[in-house]
Design a protein around this motif. Structure first.
Motif, PDB file in Angstrom:
ATOM      1  N   UNK A   1     -13.202  -7.250  -2.998  1.00 21.39           N
ATOM      2  CA  UNK A   1     -11.953  -6.434  -3.639  1.00 21.39           C
ATOM      3  C   UNK A   1     -12.678  -5.265  -4.278  1.00 21.39           C
ATOM      4  N   UNK A   2     -13.529  -5.222  -4.819  1.00 21.13           N
ATOM      5  CA  UNK A   2     -14.463  -4.117  -5.716  1.00 21.13           C
ATOM      6  C   UNK A   2     -14.645  -2.827  -4.612  1.00 21.13           C
ATOM      7  N   UNK A   3     -15.146  -3.227  -3.502  1.00 18.87           N
ATOM      8  CA  UNK A   3     -15.655  -2.249  -2.519  1.00 18.87           C
ATOM      9  C   UNK A   3     -14.314  -1.520  -1.984  1.00 18.87           C
ATOM     10  N   UNK A   4     -13.411  -2.430  -1.593  1.00 25.48           N
ATOM     11  CA  UNK A   4     -12.331  -1.875  -0.879  1.00 25.48           C
ATOM     12  C   UNK A   4     -11.362  -0.985  -2.067  1.00 25.48           C
ATOM     13  N   UNK A   5     -11.573  -1.412  -3.270  1.00 26.29           N
ATOM     14  CA  UNK A   5     -10.792  -0.688  -4.336  1.00 26.29           C
ATOM     15  C   UNK A   5     -11.601   0.616  -4.472  1.00 26.29           C
ATOM     16  N   UNK A   6     -12.934   0.835  -4.701  1.00 24.69           N
ATOM     17  CA  UNK A   6     -13.683   1.883  -4.832  1.00 24.69           C
ATOM     18  C   UNK A   6     -13.308   3.057  -3.600  1.00 24.69           C
ATOM     19  N   UNK A   7     -13.138   2.808  -2.323  1.00 28.89           N
ATOM     20  CA  UNK A   7     -12.971   3.610  -1.330  1.00 28.89           C
ATOM     21  C   UNK A   7     -11.457   3.784  -1.239  1.00 28.89           C
ATOM     22  N   UNK A   8     -10.619   2.968  -1.777  1.00 29.73           N
ATOM     23  CA  UNK A   8      -9.139   3.051  -1.700  1.00 29.73           C
ATOM     24  C   UNK A   8      -8.211   3.784  -2.491  1.00 29.73           C
ATOM     25  N   UNK A   9      -8.756   3.792  -3.901  1.00 28.85           N
ATOM     26  CA  UNK A   9      -7.876   4.606  -4.816  1.00 28.85           C
ATOM     27  C   UNK A   9      -7.824   5.854  -4.727  1.00 28.85           C
ATOM     28  N   UNK A  10      -8.608   7.000  -4.338  1.00 32.79           N
ATOM     29  CA  UNK A  10      -8.526   8.166  -3.999  1.00 32.79           C
ATOM     30  C   UNK A  10      -7.298   8.601  -3.288  1.00 32.79           C
ATOM     31  N   UNK A  11      -6.768   7.717  -2.318  1.00 27.15           N
ATOM     32  CA  UNK A  11      -5.471   8.224  -1.528  1.00 27.15           C
ATOM     33  C   UNK A  11      -4.289   8.269  -2.240  1.00 27.15           C
ATOM     34  N   UNK A  12      -4.349   7.103  -3.122  1.00 29.73           N
ATOM     35  CA  UNK A  12      -3.152   7.258  -4.089  1.00 29.73           C
ATOM     36  C   UNK A  12      -3.083   8.312  -5.117  1.00 29.73           C
ATOM     37  N   UNK A  13      -4.535   8.256  -5.724  1.00 33.87           N
ATOM     38  CA  UNK A  13      -4.681   9.229  -6.716  1.00 33.87           C
ATOM     39  C   UNK A  13      -4.291  10.618  -6.372  1.00 33.87           C
ATOM     40  N   UNK A  14      -4.642  10.989  -5.154  1.00 27.57           N
ATOM     41  CA  UNK A  14      -3.967  12.384  -4.827  1.00 27.57           C
ATOM     42  C   UNK A  14      -2.692  12.601  -4.615  1.00 27.57           C
ATOM     43  N   UNK A  15      -1.969  11.512  -4.177  1.00 31.26           N
ATOM     44  CA  UNK A  15      -0.457  11.693  -4.117  1.00 31.26           C
ATOM     45  C   UNK A  15       0.145  11.818  -5.397  1.00 31.26           C
ATOM     46  N   UNK A  16      -0.413  10.850  -6.422  1.00 32.96           N
ATOM     47  CA  UNK A  16       0.184  10.781  -7.785  1.00 32.96           C
ATOM     48  C   UNK A  16      -0.347  12.121  -8.279  1.00 32.96           C
ATOM     49  N   UNK A  17      -1.463  12.347  -8.276  1.00 32.21           N
ATOM     50  CA  UNK A  17      -1.627  13.992  -8.910  1.00 32.21           C
ATOM     51  C   UNK A  17      -0.760  14.836  -8.377  1.00 32.21           C
TER      52      UNK A  17
ATOM     53  N   UNK B   1      -3.569  -2.663   5.430  1.00 31.41           N
ATOM     54  CA  UNK B   1      -4.700  -2.044   5.748  1.00 31.41           C
ATOM     55  C   UNK B   1      -6.071  -2.780   5.017  1.00 31.41           C
ATOM     56  N   UNK B   2      -5.592  -3.471   3.810  1.00 32.21           N
ATOM     57  CA  UNK B   2      -6.788  -4.250   3.236  1.00 32.21           C
ATOM     58  C   UNK B   2      -6.939  -5.445   4.182  1.00 32.21           C
ATOM     59  N   UNK B   3      -5.923  -6.141   4.315  1.00 30.40           N
ATOM     60  CA  UNK B   3      -5.923  -7.464   5.413  1.00 30.40           C
ATOM     61  C   UNK B   3      -6.725  -7.057   6.511  1.00 30.40           C
TER      62      UNK B   3
END
Length: 319
Positions: free
Chosen positions: A184-200, A248-250
């Motif tokens: 969960x930690x490893x997937x989240x570390x590399x997953x959040x930038x894609x959502x953050x870029x769209x939200x930004x 994607x995470x599954x």
């Protein structure tokens, strides 16, 4: 297979509206659109089945009379190298989806427990990714300047990093204990930038809109602007990105387990079952087909629901 694969081809997202729509009206329109789509209905029904299997895995084991790690030597033929007795991989009244070669473990029960671990990891990683991505994306888009520079450079670094290689290296080096938490930690570390870029990006757009400027002119503080004016208008984007992140995470969890660095035995995992079945698929193809079909069906159903949800939200915003 890695989280970057999930987001490299980002879907078209609902455009930021000029104001927050009533949640109840939007939800009704979305549900009405989804009910009209046979693909969404069938996919949702399949996902409900998977979720029920995951939730009631112990009950399924009790009804089947087998635990996920219960060996049934009577269900395999030792004279044939441990092949399941009977046809179609040992499917029978005692084993509804057959058994694993050599050990005779019940495939249906292990599929149910595998669904539990896959959904747990995927949903947990998605929730953590969403929280981190939304918070950092909002901060970068709203405050700009050095805050935006720091967060944007961090996003660029993580998005350019070879995520899959790093995941394999880190998970191989770390102890096997608490492997689901590490995933969960490893997937989240590399997953959040894609959502953050769209939200930004959408936050930057919304910050300059008239309704935000009017709220600022009326004396609203930064917290009120973010939570009352901007965040409600990002609801559709966040829902779509979150829905599309789960499959994607599954797939990533299954892939890492297939490579031997994900969930460790004896914990049941779809990727682990597929990996074990590779050496048997010529003589016992059902051992490969059944977990593969569940993995493929789940990822496909989630993807279809996410895509149809995007179209329904687009239609709702347009109306």
């Amino acid at each position: 297979m890695a989280t970057t694969t999930l987001h490299e081809a980002q879907p078209s997202l609902p455009s930021p509206p000029t104001g927050a729509a009533p949640p109840g009206g939007t939800a009704r329109r979305v549900l009405r659109e989804l009910r009209r789509d046979i693909g969404a209905v069938l996919s949702t029904a399949f996902l409900v089945l998977i979720v029920l299997m995951a939730l009631f895995a112990p009950l399924i084991g009790t009804l089947a009379g087998h635990g996920p790690d219960t060996f049934d030597s009577a269900a395999v033929d030792k004279d044939l190298g441990g092949l399941p007795k009977g046809s179609l991989g040992g499917i029978s009244g005692d084993h509804w989806l057959g058994v694993e070669p050599q050990n005779g473990r019940d495939i249906l029960v292990r599929i149910a427990y595998g669904a539990r671990i896959s959904m747990l990891i995927a949903v947990s990683a998605t929730l953590l990714t969403t929280v981190i991505g939304v918070v950092l994306g909002l901060l970068a888009g709203f405050y700009g300047r050095w805050v935006d520079q720091v967060i944007s450079r961090l996003m660029d670094f993580l998005m350019a990093f070879p995520a899959l290689i790093f995941m394999i290296a880190v998970l191989s080096a770390l102890p096997a204990g608490n492997r689901p938490v590490l995933l969960v930690i490893v997937l989240s570390v590399f997953g959040w930038p894609y959502l953050a870029r769209v939200v930004r990006g959408q936050t930057l757009t919304l910050t300059g809109r008239e309704f935000v400027e009017a709220a600022r002119a009326s004396g609203a503080g930064s917290r009120a602007l973010i939570f009352a004016e901007i965040l409600p208008n990002l609801r559709s984007t966040i829902i779509v990105m979150t829905t599309l992140a789960v499959p994607g995470y599954i797939g990533t969890e299954a892939g890492l387990s297939f490579l031997g660095v994900g969930v460790t035995p004896p914990t049941a995992s779809w990727g682990q079952m597929i990996a074990n079945s590779v050496s048997w698929y010529q003589v016992d193809p059902m051992y490969f087909v059944i977990p593969g079909a569940f993995l493929f069906g789940t990822v496909l159903a989630l993807t279809v629901v996410g895509d149809r949800l995007r179209h329904a939200l687009d239609a709702g915003e347009a109306s």
